[in-house]
Design an enzyme around this catalytic site. Structure first.
Site, mmCIF file in Angstrom:
data_model
loop_
_atom_site.group_PDB
_atom_site.id
_atom_site.type_symbol
_atom_site.label_atom_id
_atom_site.label_comp_id
_atom_site.label_asym_id
_atom_site.label_seq_id
_atom_site.Cartn_x
_atom_site.Cartn_y
_atom_site.Cartn_z
ATOM 1 N N LYS A 121 0.829 -1.203 0.000
ATOM 2 C CA LYS A 121 0.000 0.000 0.000
ATOM 3 C C LYS A 121 0.864 1.254 0.000
ATOM 4 O O LYS A 121 0.651 2.175 -0.801
ATOM 5 C CB LYS A 121 -0.922 0.011 1.214
ATOM 6 C CG LYS A 121 -1.875 1.212 1.251
ATOM 7 C CD LYS A 121 -2.512 1.384 2.607
ATOM 8 C CE LYS A 121 -1.535 2.027 3.583
ATOM 9 N NZ LYS A 121 -2.161 2.393 4.868
ATOM 10 N N ASP A 139 -6.266 1.165 0.893
ATOM 11 C CA ASP A 139 -6.358 1.229 2.348
ATOM 12 C C ASP A 139 -7.761 0.795 2.761
ATOM 13 O O ASP A 139 -8.534 0.288 1.939
ATOM 14 C CB ASP A 139 -6.027 2.633 2.856
ATOM 15 C CG ASP A 139 -7.074 3.667 2.472
ATOM 16 O OD1 ASP A 139 -8.018 3.342 1.716
ATOM 17 O OD2 ASP A 139 -6.967 4.818 2.943
#
Length: 214
Positions: A121, A139
């Site tokens: 991420k 996320d």
């Protein structure tokens, strides 16, 4: 509505409601953005932005941070979540950047993920924000909103969501779409109770079609 139609219309509506999407983390260099993103894990951007001015002033580059003591770093970041672990990550990241990448932030996902504290991420955030690459950082907001709207169906992991979004969103829009979904999830399609009355996506939203009373 086909999945292609849902994506096309959702992106149009998000572009209309959030015409200039960008990260809410404050930063001045790619290195400082990396520090801010590492600190933002399970912590609000607002809190991170409160502590980073002093952190950035103390450590303007990877070399200065790599030479710091854990105590000095901890003192500057102690108000974020998990400050002990994040102190280790920041120091490890700085030392790796100095030792392996000549003090520069790498611009590819494989090298980025070799840096302590950087998962997929965080690496994708860096690629999208700094280099405007077609990288989708997933996320909790992106994961939740994508499933609620109907951009994904039964997605079990962030990687599954990432692959679905990258497959269906035009490459040139992916950096923007990353921010669109985050901001929509942060301020409208909230985790506990989505604010459907103030949502611009109700016409394409799978959740709203099943829960119009919201």
């Amino acid at each position: 509505m086909t999945i292609k139609e849902r994506y096309r219309r959702a992106l149009e509506l998000l572009d209309r409601s959030i015409p200039a999407p960008e990260t809410e983390l404050h930063y001045d260099t790619p290195f400082h953005l990396l520090l801010a993103v590492i600190l933002s894990a399970q912590c609000t951007d607002k809190r991170v932005n409160m502590i980073t001015p002093a952190l950035f002033e103390a450590f303007p580059d990877a070399a200065t941070l790599a030479a710091a003591t854990p105590e000095a770093v901890f003192e500057l970041i102690k108000s974020v979540s998990y400050p002990n672990n994040k102190t280790k990550s920041l120091l490890g990241a700085a030392r790796t950047i100095v030792e392996e990448f000549n003090g520069e932030i790498p611009d590819n996902i494989d090298d980025l993920m070799r840096i302590p504290g950087v998962g997929r991420k965080t690496a994708n955030v860096m690629l999208a924000v700094v280099w405007n690459k077609a990288a989708m950082a997933v996320d909790t907001h992106v994961f939740r909103v994508s499933e609620r709207i109907g951009l994904t169906t039964g997605s079990r992991t962030p990687l599954e969501t990432e692959k679905a979004l990258v497959k269906n969103i035009p490459a040139e829009l992916i950096p923007k779409a990353h921010h669109w979904l985050i901001l929509h999830g942060r301020y409208v399609c909230k985790a506990r109770r989505p604010d459907c009355l103030n949502c611009t996506l109700t016409e394409v939203c799978r959740y709203y079609s099943k829960n119009p009373a919201n």
